[in-house]
Design an enzyme around this catalytic site. Structure first.
Site, PDB file in Angstrom:
ATOM      1  N   HIS A  50       0.843  -1.206   0.000  1.00 13.53           N
ATOM      2  CA  HIS A  50       0.000   0.000   0.000  1.00 13.53           C
ATOM      3  C   HIS A  50       0.874   1.250   0.000  1.00 13.53           C
ATOM      4  CE1 HIS A  50      -3.445  -2.527   0.286  1.00 13.53           C
ATOM      5  NE2 HIS A  50      -3.123  -2.964   1.483  1.00 13.53           N
ATOM      6  N   ASP A  83      -5.075  -7.628  -3.858  1.00 11.78           N
ATOM      7  CA  ASP A  83      -5.415  -7.533  -2.448  1.00 11.78           C
ATOM      8  C   ASP A  83      -6.725  -8.231  -2.095  1.00 11.78           C
ATOM      9  OD1 ASP A  83      -5.505  -6.861   0.211  1.00 11.78           O
ATOM     10  OD2 ASP A  83      -5.423  -4.713  -0.072  1.00 11.78           O
TER      11      ASP A  83
END
Length: 441
Positions: free
Chosen positions: A269, A320
């Site tokens: 991220h 993800d």
């Protein structure tokens, strides 16, 4: 010897015409442009290297379409995630992961980094085989035809506040091993093979206290795993605020202080970074693993892609939570998010985007991700005559196509997807069955 031929292929130095691929075993023996097809098998459209999905939580695929009612936040999303996690067992996890990885293969993904933290039974008691859940993921990947790096995740605390680390909540107990030594002992029993590697993950600085981080880094540096190490980093401002309040440091600073940040480290991220964080990651030649479709779905924010690249950080991409499994969409996401963030066009080049989409080395597969002799024999054929791609130059297919335009996928010389059909059969039907079974549990 197996041979394939394509009218167009995206080679390391750009788009080439009339390309012949000779495959010996699981690698390219030769890749030659300007060749006739002869008796080689023809692949339609333009051929790309296989994609690397560097950040996956396979069981999150069961959340798609179930977390948006009433709006919500990252933190309310977690409650639905915990509900799904408590329903998992080795059998239904195998069924769900197998078809989740098959969906990835259909989109051109040939390697996946699985950030795996659902280790034990729901009350935290280990299974008779303490790695039953991880081994289910390894089996799922083998059957789906993708390479797997099992990023076995250390998860010791339930969160971090200004007052310190919190104990695991009941819904988190199955994630934890108690301490790093117990985690390392369990991981040592996991076995890699020709299409499976075992790597390491730190869930976050919220979940691994500072005093445990150095012990974990020491374990990895001794070569007990594939050495790649990933961690969720600065996904939410609340994480940064808690780390500053308790430790007086950012998450990147904490990880760097523990010795975790280096060329084998991926900051997943990496959304809310300070300039010093970016410089630290750059000096280490670390990786930032962006997951644009998840980061926008959870309203996490937009990470500083250009600044990271300019500092020397490598970029990779993951799906993800699998709100979408489409690496073309992840590519478009990181490129378009950068435009929105800076109000400038052309911030990320096509070669930079392809490198991010095929960053296999960041999950330990150093021989994959390039169409050249000696590399892993991965081929992804993309239709140039669909309603989405018709009329576009082949060199821009990466930002025009979608997963639906992938027609054929070869991984290590082995056909996994042929004419848009996965070797497991009807993946949509199999996904429906696996997800319905999970929620009925």
């Amino acid at each position: 010897m197996t041979t394939y031929w394509a009218e167009y292929a995206l080679l390391p130095d750009g788009v080439a015409r009339d390309v012949l691929f000779r495959i010996e075993g699981d690698v390219f023996d030769a890749v030659e442009a300007g060749r006739s097809q002869g008796d080689a098998h023809r692949l339609p459209g333009v051929v790309l290297p296989g994609f690397a999905n560097t950040h996956s939580h396979a069981f999150h695929r069961a959340l798609r379409g179930r977390t948006h009612a009433g709006g919500g936040t990252f933190w309310t999303w977690r409650e639905v995630m915990y509900d799904a996690a408590r329903r998992l067992d080795p059998d239904n996890y195998l069924a769900l992961a197998r078809v989740t990885y098959a969906e990835m293969a259909l989109s051109g993904i040939t390697s996946v980094g699985e950030f795996h933290y659902v280790h034990h039974t729901p009350d935290g008691t280990p299974y008779a085989d303490p790695n039953a859940m991880g081994e289910a993921l390894q089996q799922a990947a083998r059957e789906a035809g993708v390479r797997l790096t099992l990023l076995d995740t250390c998860y010791l605390a339930g969160g971090l506040t200004a007052d310190g680390h919190q104990p695991l909540a009941p819904e988190q107990r199955r994630f934890g091993d108690g301490d790093v030594s117990s985690w390392a002992r369990r991981v040592s029993y996991l076995q890699p093979d020709g299409t499976n590697l075992v790597g390491t993950a730190i869930h976050s600085v919220r979940a691994v206290p500072r005093e445990q981080l150095r012990e974990l880094v020491h374990y990895v540096s001794n070569g007990q795993t594939a050495q790649v190490m990933h961690a969720h980093v600065s996904e939410q401002p609340a994480e940064n605020e808690a780390a500053q309040a308790f430790y007086g440091m950012t998450p990147v600073q904490l990880l760097a202080d523990a010795g975790a940040v280096g060329p084998n480290f991926s900051a997943v991220h990496a959304t809310h970074l300070t300039p010093d964080d970016i410089a630290t990651l750059g000096r280490a030649r670390a990786v930032a693993a962006f997951c644009p479709t998840t980061e926008r779905d959870l309203a996490d924010g937009i990470g500083p892609a250009r600044e990271l690249l300019d500092a020397g950080v490598r970029l990779s991409l993951g799906s993800d939570q699998h709100a979408v499994i489409d690496m073309f969409e992840e590519v478009r996401g990181v490129e378009s998010h950068e435009r929105l963030r800076t109000l400038q066009r052309g911030r990320l080049s096509q070669p930079e985007l392809l490198a991010a989409a095929s960053a296999h080395a960041t999950i330990g597969w150093h021989g994959a991700g390039s169409l050249q002799a000696g590399a892993k024999a991965d081929l992804v054929a993309v239709d140039l005559e669909s309603p989405r791609t018709a009329g576009i130059p082949a060199e821009f297919v990466l930002t025009a196509a979608t997963a639906a335009d992938v027609t054929d996928v070869i991984r290590d010389g082995e056909a996994v997807v042929t004419d848009r059909r996965h070797r497991l059969g009807d993946v949509g039907r199999l996904l429906t069955e696996a997800i319905d079974t999970l929620w009925e549990n």
